[in-house]
Scaffold this motif. Structure first.
Motif, PDB file in Angstrom:
ATOM      1  N   VAL A  54       0.849  -1.192   0.000  1.00 33.29           N
ATOM      2  CA  VAL A  54       0.000   0.000   0.000  1.00 33.29           C
ATOM      3  C   VAL A  54       0.885   1.243   0.000  1.00 33.29           C
ATOM      4  CG1 VAL A  54      -0.226  -0.015   2.544  1.00 33.29           C
ATOM      5  CG2 VAL A  54      -1.961   1.135   1.158  1.00 33.29           C
ATOM      6  N   ALA A  55       0.473   2.243  -0.779  1.00 37.24           N
ATOM      7  CA  ALA A  55       1.210   3.508  -0.835  1.00 37.24           C
ATOM      8  C   ALA A  55       0.628   4.475   0.182  1.00 37.24           C
ATOM      9  CB  ALA A  55       1.129   4.102  -2.234  1.00 37.24           C
ATOM     10  N   LEU A  56       1.522   5.129   0.916  1.00 43.05           N
ATOM     11  CA  LEU A  56       1.118   6.139   1.894  1.00 43.05           C
ATOM     12  C   LEU A  56       1.755   7.475   1.514  1.00 43.05           C
ATOM     13  CD1 LEU A  56       1.634   4.247   5.294  1.00 43.05           C
ATOM     14  CD2 LEU A  56      -0.454   4.463   3.934  1.00 43.05           C
ATOM     15  N   PRO A  57       1.143   8.579   1.898  1.00 41.35           N
ATOM     16  CA  PRO A  57       1.769   9.881   1.618  1.00 41.35           C
ATOM     17  C   PRO A  57       3.127   9.976   2.320  1.00 41.35           C
ATOM     18  CG  PRO A  57      -0.510  10.142   2.386  1.00 41.35           C
ATOM     19  CD  PRO A  57      -0.157   8.711   2.591  1.00 41.35           C
ATOM     20  N   VAL A  58       4.105  10.538   1.609  1.00 44.16           N
ATOM     21  CA  VAL A  58       5.423  10.707   2.236  1.00 44.16           C
ATOM     22  C   VAL A  58       5.463  11.979   3.077  1.00 44.16           C
ATOM     23  CG1 VAL A  58       6.699   9.348   0.538  1.00 44.16           C
ATOM     24  CG2 VAL A  58       6.358  11.799   0.150  1.00 44.16           C
ATOM     25  N   ASP A  59       4.546  12.911   2.822  1.00 41.78           N
ATOM     26  CA  ASP A  59       4.411  14.104   3.672  1.00 41.78           C
ATOM     27  C   ASP A  59       2.982  14.606   3.552  1.00 41.78           C
ATOM     28  OD1 ASP A  59       4.206  15.792   1.354  1.00 41.78           O
ATOM     29  OD2 ASP A  59       6.391  15.783   1.200  1.00 41.78           O
ATOM     30  N   SER A  60       2.682  15.664   4.246  1.00 38.57           N
ATOM     31  CA  SER A  60       1.284  16.108   4.316  1.00 38.57           C
ATOM     32  C   SER A  60       0.780  16.674   2.990  1.00 38.57           C
ATOM     33  CB  SER A  60       1.123  17.140   5.436  1.00 38.57           C
ATOM     34  OG  SER A  60       1.985  18.236   5.206  1.00 38.57           O
ATOM     35  N   ASP A  61       1.689  16.966   2.045  1.00 45.83           N
ATOM     36  CA  ASP A  61       1.257  17.479   0.740  1.00 45.83           C
ATOM     37  C   ASP A  61       1.155  16.379  -0.323  1.00 45.83           C
ATOM     38  OD1 ASP A  61       1.126  20.145   1.585  1.00 45.83           O
ATOM     39  OD2 ASP A  61       3.292  20.382   1.328  1.00 45.83           O
ATOM     40  N   ASP A  62       1.604  15.179   0.015  1.00 48.50           N
ATOM     41  CA  ASP A  62       1.634  14.089  -0.964  1.00 48.50           C
ATOM     42  C   ASP A  62       0.283  13.373  -0.996  1.00 48.50           C
ATOM     43  OD1 ASP A  62       2.609  12.238  -2.812  1.00 48.50           O
ATOM     44  OD2 ASP A  62       3.370  10.897  -1.243  1.00 48.50           O
ATOM     45  N   ASN A  63      -0.092  12.894  -2.154  1.00 45.72           N
ATOM     46  CA  ASN A  63      -1.328  12.124  -2.317  1.00 45.72           C
ATOM     47  C   ASN A  63      -1.065  11.004  -3.312  1.00 45.72           C
ATOM     48  OD1 ASN A  63      -3.841  11.060  -2.846  1.00 45.72           O
ATOM     49  ND2 ASN A  63      -4.699  12.955  -3.703  1.00 45.72           N
ATOM     50  N   PRO A  64      -0.916   9.749  -2.834  1.00 45.42           N
ATOM     51  CA  PRO A  64      -0.627   8.647  -3.770  1.00 45.42           C
ATOM     52  C   PRO A  64      -1.649   8.509  -4.885  1.00 45.42           C
ATOM     53  CG  PRO A  64      -0.283   7.942  -1.503  1.00 45.42           C
ATOM     54  CD  PRO A  64      -0.920   9.305  -1.437  1.00 45.42           C
ATOM     55  N   TRP A  65      -2.880   8.918  -4.648  1.00 43.71           N
ATOM     56  CA  TRP A  65      -3.916   8.807  -5.679  1.00 43.71           C
ATOM     57  C   TRP A  65      -3.627   9.706  -6.881  1.00 43.71           C
ATOM     58  CZ3 TRP A  65      -7.379   5.009  -5.712  1.00 43.71           C
ATOM     59  CH2 TRP A  65      -7.703   4.391  -4.509  1.00 43.71           C
ATOM     60  N   ARG A  66      -2.756  10.691  -6.716  1.00 44.15           N
ATOM     61  CA  ARG A  66      -2.422  11.598  -7.822  1.00 44.15           C
ATOM     62  C   ARG A  66      -1.326  11.035  -8.718  1.00 44.15           C
ATOM     63  NH1 ARG A  66      -6.490  15.226  -8.253  1.00 44.15           N
ATOM     64  NH2 ARG A  66      -6.950  16.238  -6.256  1.00 44.15           N
ATOM     65  N   ARG A  67      -0.815   9.864  -8.370  1.00 43.41           N
ATOM     66  CA  ARG A  67       0.279   9.289  -9.151  1.00 43.41           C
ATOM     67  C   ARG A  67      -0.288   8.500 -10.337  1.00 43.41           C
ATOM     68  NH1 ARG A  67       5.237   9.343  -7.099  1.00 43.41           N
ATOM     69  NH2 ARG A  67       5.472  10.327  -5.059  1.00 43.41           N
ATOM     70  N   HIS A  68       0.266   8.756 -11.505  1.00 38.35           N
ATOM     71  CA  HIS A  68      -0.187   8.076 -12.719  1.00 38.35           C
ATOM     72  C   HIS A  68       1.021   7.686 -13.554  1.00 38.35           C
ATOM     73  CE1 HIS A  68      -4.227   9.357 -11.746  1.00 38.35           C
ATOM     74  NE2 HIS A  68      -3.826  10.609 -11.678  1.00 38.35           N
ATOM     75  N   GLY A  69       0.807   6.850 -14.532  1.00 35.75           N
ATOM     76  CA  GLY A  69       1.850   6.496 -15.492  1.00 35.75           C
ATOM     77  C   GLY A  69       3.107   6.002 -14.809  1.00 35.75           C
ATOM     78  N   ASP A  70       4.224   6.577 -15.173  1.00 35.09           N
ATOM     79  CA  ASP A  70       5.508   6.100 -14.658  1.00 35.09           C
ATOM     80  C   ASP A  70       5.711   6.446 -13.180  1.00 35.09           C
ATOM     81  OD1 ASP A  70       7.955   4.748 -15.223  1.00 35.09           O
ATOM     82  OD2 ASP A  70       8.977   6.682 -14.992  1.00 35.09           O
ATOM     83  N   ARG A  71       4.872   7.309 -12.639  1.00 29.09           N
ATOM     84  CA  ARG A  71       5.021   7.678 -11.224  1.00 29.09           C
ATOM     85  C   ARG A  71       4.250   6.721 -10.316  1.00 29.09           C
ATOM     86  NH1 ARG A  71       2.832  12.152  -9.719  1.00 29.09           N
ATOM     87  NH2 ARG A  71       4.280  12.534  -7.995  1.00 29.09           N
ATOM     88  N   TRP A  72       3.602   5.715 -10.905  1.00 30.16           N
ATOM     89  CA  TRP A  72       2.862   4.718 -10.114  1.00 30.16           C
ATOM     90  C   TRP A  72       3.374   3.344 -10.517  1.00 30.16           C
ATOM     91  CZ3 TRP A  72       0.327   4.111  -5.851  1.00 30.16           C
ATOM     92  CH2 TRP A  72      -0.513   3.010  -5.671  1.00 30.16           C
TER      93      TRP A  72
END
Lengths: 176, 158
Positions: free
Chosen positions: B138-156
């Motif tokens: 499972v992916a978790l935010p690395v900081d309070s501004d991060d949102n794993p759901w925003r990752r697409h393509g090569d970033r996921w």
């Protein structure tokens, strides 16, 4: 105990070939998302609160584990003469290998692009491997691996399910 | 960004609080129908016993996946995004069983594209024995501004 016959050449030829490309019978819908969440008492606000979904995912998405739900055929629909079965590549193997019983022994799901309400998901099946004969507590049979790949209407992969199954004959002679 | 467990707060060996549920025939049938699984071993006692040779109807795989997802995201909060789940079904789960889900963090990493991953061993136990085990990534935010759901393509990269 009679050993199993060899795997027919035409079955081996299916390995790594795309089979059974199927369109989902209906668009991804919010009602089924809530039914699924209710079945396991999943209160994740991402699936219940529109404001949370807007903030995190730009609108409602489905729980990733609902991947297979969107392509499973209706039990009946007009013109259908036989009950439709999902994972047809798996059921083909039961028939073609003469192994009337089967269980899914392990399952890996990989989740890619989020599935959104309104998406049309389609699937395709790929047989990956068939084992040599094995004996387990269930009986004598073979393991096989079938991948199901899921794509949305934009051809983006939304996920891949990989099923390892054991097809077998019961030792008590009741298999037909 | 909505509060949830942050990747940096998680350490290997972290144990999640267990989740208990008494399985009934309704649990099994509701779960099968919610996952559009019409196969009779998940709703027809006679078929399950006399054809499949099992004790009763039993939880289907997609519904067990939904139980595992619920268990993990109860812990992560809505910013947790599942990447991968691998199940091993050892024994069926029947009506009358008292199932307990338990989980432990087995590894953490931040990948090449900055996504924070946590791997968990999760088990679904009945009478102290693991009926199903599941490794969940499972992916978790690395900081309070991060949102794993925003990752697409090569970033996921699950």
């Amino acid at each position: 105990m009679t050993d199993l016959p060899p795997v027919p050449d035409q079955v081996m030829a299916r390995i790594d070939q795309i089979q059974y490309e199927l369109e989902g019978g209906f668009p991804v819908e919010q009602g089924y998302i809530w039914t699924s969440c209710a079945s396991v008492e999943n209160g994740n606000p991402l699936f219940w609160d529109g404001e949370v979904a807007a903030e995190l995912t730009d609108g409602p998405v489905a729980p990733p584990t609902m991947l297979s739900v969107w392509f499973r055929p209706h039990h009946w629909s007009p013109g259908l003469t036989e009950p439709a079965v999902p994972l047809q590549a798996h059921f083909d193997l039961k028939e073609d290998l003469g192994l009337p019983e089967a269980i899914i022994s392990s399952n890996t799901n990989v989740f890619h692009h989020p599935v959104r309400v309104g998406d049309r998901v389609r699937s395709r099946q790929v047989l990956r491997s068939i084992s040599e004969p094995k004996t387990t507590h269930l009986g004598r049979g073979r393991f096989w691996v079938v991948d199901v790949e899921y794509l949305n209407q934009d051809d983006a992969i939304v996920g891949v399910e990989s099923y390892t199954a054991f097809g077998y004959r019961r030792d008590d002679g009741e298999s037909q | 960004m909505r509060a949830g467990v942050l990747h940096g707060d998680v350490t290997v060996g972290w144990s999640l609080a267990p989740l208990s549920h008494d399985v009934t025939a309704t649990t099994v049938v509701l779960g099968a129908l919610a996952s559009r699984d019409w196969r009779p071993m998940h709703h027809d006692h006679d078929f399950a016993v006399n054809r499949n040779g099992t004790r009763d109807i039993f939880l289907n795989t997609p519904n067990q996946a939904a139980w595992f997802e619920r268990y993990v995201t109860d812990w992560t909060g809505p910013t947790g995004r599942l990447g991968r789940m691998t199940f091993r079904m050892n024994t069926p789960v029947f009506p009358g069983d008292h199932m307990v889900l338990a989980g432990t963090v087995i590894s953490t990493e931040v990948d090449e594209v900055g996504c924070g991953w946590v791997d968990l061993d999760v088990s679904l136990e009945v009478d102290g024995a693991a009926a199903t085990t599941c490794v969940v990534r499972v992916a978790l935010p690395v900081d309070s501004d991060d949102n794993p759901w925003r990752r697409h393509g090569d970033r996921w990269r699950p």
